[in-house]
Design an enzyme around this catalytic site. Structure first.
Site, PDB file in Angstrom:
ATOM      1  N   GLY A  28      -2.036   8.024   3.918  1.00 38.25           N
ATOM      2  CA  GLY A  28      -3.387   8.530   4.052  1.00 38.25           C
ATOM      3  C   GLY A  28      -4.349   7.416   4.384  1.00 38.25           C
ATOM      4  O   GLY A  28      -4.058   6.233   4.139  1.00 38.25           O
ATOM      5  N   TYR A  29      -5.477   7.803   4.919  1.00 35.57           N
ATOM      6  CA  TYR A  29      -6.478   6.843   5.373  1.00 35.57           C
ATOM      7  C   TYR A  29      -7.714   6.937   4.492  1.00 35.57           C
ATOM      8  O   TYR A  29      -8.338   7.987   4.395  1.00 35.57           O
ATOM      9  CB  TYR A  29      -6.807   7.094   6.843  1.00 35.57           C
ATOM     10  CG  TYR A  29      -5.602   6.775   7.689  1.00 35.57           C
ATOM     11  CD1 TYR A  29      -5.425   5.503   8.201  1.00 35.57           C
ATOM     12  CD2 TYR A  29      -4.603   7.721   7.885  1.00 35.57           C
ATOM     13  CE1 TYR A  29      -4.285   5.182   8.916  1.00 35.57           C
ATOM     14  CE2 TYR A  29      -3.466   7.409   8.599  1.00 35.57           C
ATOM     15  CZ  TYR A  29      -3.311   6.138   9.112  1.00 35.57           C
ATOM     16  OH  TYR A  29      -2.176   5.823   9.809  1.00 35.57           O
TER      17      TYR A  29
END
Length: 175
Positions: A28-29
């Site tokens: 995830g970012y």
């Protein structure tokens, strides 16, 4: 500081992966600054990493990656990545003195297969296998951050946190 030099390709025929064992990845970012760094958290099987990557300059970019506790990674994914999540299974395939990493995407990107190969330098010769299709190295549409932007579920079903207060036993079951 590390420097990552890689090329990315669409895979036009993934049957060569049949019978191979891959490694599940959820990433995830947390943040991406235009023209600056991207902050990513990644869980690979039973290991987790926090990575900071600089903007692409040609085929390369700066990359700093650090191991973190898996429980911390799940919490960051759940609490700070919003919908910016990518699920995939990675297969390592040796071919002509190179190691190709085949990412078979799941979830909202199911059906997409991308091969990456890291190089020692940008001019390094590369022999491509027959299952390699169009090169997408510089096509931002096929970058993991862009793929994480699509609408859809944010975390694999077995890792989603319920709304409201979370009982301690449920948090332990998630990990």
């Amino acid at each position: 500081m590390g420097r990552e030099i890689e090329r990315r390709f669409l895979v036009c025929d993934s049957r060569f992966l049949d019978g191979r064992t891959g490694e599940r990845i959820v990433q995830g970012y947390v943040a991406k600054e235009s023209g600056a760094m991207t902050t990513r958290v990644r869980i690979r099987a039973d290991r987790a990493f926090l990575a900071l990557t600089g903007p692409r300059q040609g085929l390369g970019r700066d990359e700093f990656e650090y191991p973190i506790p898996v429980d911390d990674a799940w919490q960051i994914l759940s609490d700070y990545c919003g919908g910016r999540i990518v699920e995939k299974t990675r297969y390592n395939v040796a071919y002509a003195d190179h190691l190709f990493e085949e990412d078979v995407f799941a979830g909202r990107n199911a059906g997409l297969v991308i091969a990456e190969v890291e190089l020692a330098h940008e001019a390094q010769p590369l022999i491509l296998p027959t299952w390699i299709g169009e090169e997408v190295t510089l096509n931002k549409r096929f970058g993991n951050f862009s793929l994480a932007q699509f609408e859809g579920p944010t975390l694999p079903e077995d890792r989603r946190r319920p709304k409201g207060p979370v009982p301690t036993r449920h948090l332990q079951a998630m990990h």
